[in-house]
Write a protein that holds these residues in place. Structure first.
Motif, short mmCIF file in Angstrom:
data_model
loop_
_atom_site.label_atom_id
_atom_site.label_comp_id
_atom_site.label_asym_id
_atom_site.label_seq_id
_atom_site.Cartn_x
_atom_site.Cartn_y
_atom_site.Cartn_z
N MET A 36 27.02 37.25 35.31
CA MET A 36 27.89 38.36 35.98
C MET A 36 29.19 37.59 36.70
N GLN A 37 28.85 36.61 37.50
CA GLN A 37 29.73 35.81 38.44
C GLN A 37 30.93 35.49 37.54
N LEU A 38 30.57 34.90 36.12
CA LEU A 38 31.67 34.55 35.09
C LEU A 38 32.50 35.77 34.59
N LEU A 39 31.62 36.84 34.39
CA LEU A 39 32.35 37.99 33.84
C LEU A 39 33.45 38.50 34.83
N ASP A 40 33.01 38.69 36.14
CA ASP A 40 33.85 39.05 37.22
C ASP A 40 35.03 38.22 37.41
N PHE A 41 34.88 36.75 37.10
CA PHE A 41 35.99 36.09 37.37
C PHE A 41 37.01 36.01 36.19
N VAL A 42 36.56 36.36 35.15
CA VAL A 42 37.23 36.43 33.82
C VAL A 42 38.15 37.85 33.81
N GLY A 43 37.43 39.04 34.26
CA GLY A 43 38.08 40.16 34.31
C GLY A 43 39.09 40.21 35.35
N SER A 44 38.86 39.56 36.66
CA SER A 44 39.80 39.55 37.57
C SER A 44 41.19 38.86 37.11
N LEU A 45 40.99 37.74 36.50
CA LEU A 45 41.96 37.07 35.87
C LEU A 45 43.02 37.93 34.91
N ARG A 46 42.46 38.59 33.97
CA ARG A 46 42.88 39.45 33.17
C ARG A 46 43.41 40.94 33.49
N GLY A 47 42.97 40.86 35.02
CA GLY A 47 43.38 42.41 35.49
C GLY A 47 42.89 43.66 34.69
N ALA A 48 41.58 43.45 34.35
CA ALA A 48 40.92 44.46 33.57
C ALA A 48 40.23 45.37 34.63
N PRO A 49 40.65 46.63 34.53
CA PRO A 49 40.17 47.73 35.50
C PRO A 49 38.70 48.18 34.85
N GLU A 50 38.00 48.83 35.65
CA GLU A 50 36.85 49.73 35.32
C GLU A 50 35.95 48.63 34.30
N MET A 51 35.71 47.41 34.92
CA MET A 51 34.88 46.42 34.22
C MET A 51 33.45 46.98 33.89
N ALA A 52 33.03 47.50 34.78
CA ALA A 52 31.27 47.77 34.69
C ALA A 52 30.93 48.53 33.69
N GLY A 53 31.65 49.53 33.07
CA GLY A 53 31.33 50.30 31.74
C GLY A 53 31.43 49.41 30.53
N GLN A 54 32.39 48.46 30.33
CA GLN A 54 32.55 47.66 29.40
C GLN A 54 31.33 46.42 29.48
N ILE A 55 31.13 46.05 30.61
CA ILE A 55 30.26 44.99 30.68
C ILE A 55 28.76 45.54 30.25
N ARG A 56 28.66 46.65 30.69
CA ARG A 56 27.38 47.54 30.39
C ARG A 56 27.32 47.72 28.70
#
Length: 249
Positions: A97-117
């Protein structure tokens, strides 16, 4: 540049430790493409993909992603690109989860929780995302690398042998997911693989490399026509082309 062009490679050559690896590569990937990159071991596929994703340096005006020169605007180009990192490149001290959060923040991805799920359920990794990567198997790390490429649905998705190590269910679901991204025009895909039966079924284009050069390319229609004419499949066509190319004994 065509507005649908996501990746443009212009006469790219690359040497590693003084040894020429890539020779005058020119290639485009457009939105909606699902491109399969094939070739024998040592043909330069990984070097090409690492040059595209900025892991290897390239000269100016050789590789651009959405018009952004990888050599001079590398960070901007990377935000447009999803790359499936190899398992051995992932830091073992972090959780999934830490890695996914990091990549998502770099990519400026909004509403990541739904896509991660969605992705973690698709790849059957949901219950392990909070665990450190040091506890992951090779296949689980492969799945996480794939998720890192897909977070935020970047326009260009690059995968190097990412089907390897996946269980059959996860591999099938991933191929279906990538196909949907291409068919809906949300992304263009560049995937290297030795799984020729999968590429034959899913890809809109097949690009073959040998000795650091692009030696042949088929559109979906061209491949289907050749398979029908020869009553065969991509695997046999691939072997036939390689054994009959100039320079082969």
């Amino acid at each position: 540049m065509n507005p649908e062009t996501l990746l443009e490679i212009r006469e790219l050559s690359k040497s590693l430790d003084g040894v020429p690896i890539l020779h005058d590569i020119s290639l485009e990937v457009r939105r909606g493409d699902f491109c399969g990159l094939i070739g024998p071991n040592g043909s330069g596929k990984t070097t090409l993909l690492r040059s595209v994703t900025g892991q290897l340096t390239v000269a100016e005006q050789r590789v651009s992603i959405l018009g952004k020169d990888v050599a001079t605007r590398g960070l901007e180009a990377k935000t447009c690109t999803g790359y499936a990192f190899e398992p051995n490149d992932l830091p073992p001290q972090l959780s999934g989860m830490q890695l996914l959060d990091f990549v998502g923040s770099l990519r400026g991805a909004p509403e990541m929780a739904g896509q991660i799920r969605e992705l973690s359920q698709m790849l059957e990794l949901s219950e392990r995302l909070d665990d450190d990567l040091r506890t992951y198997s090779h296949g689980m790390k492969q799945k996480l690398g794939v998720m890192m490429a897909l977070i935020g649905t970047p326009p260009l998705i690059v995968m190097d042998e990412s089907l390897n190590g996946l269980d059959p269910v996860s591999a099938f679901r991933l191929k279906q997911y990538l196909l949907t991204l291409a068919q809906t025009g949300r992304s263009g895909i560049l995937l290297s693989s030795h799984q020729l039966d999968s590429l034959e079924r899913y890809c809109t284009r097949i690009i073959m490399m040998r000795d650091g050069r692009l030696v042949h390319e088929w559109t979906r229609a061209e491949l289907e026509a050749e398979m029908a004419a020869k009553h065969t499949h991509l695997e046999e066509i691939f072997v036939d082309y390689l054994t009959n190319l100039p320079g082969q004994a």
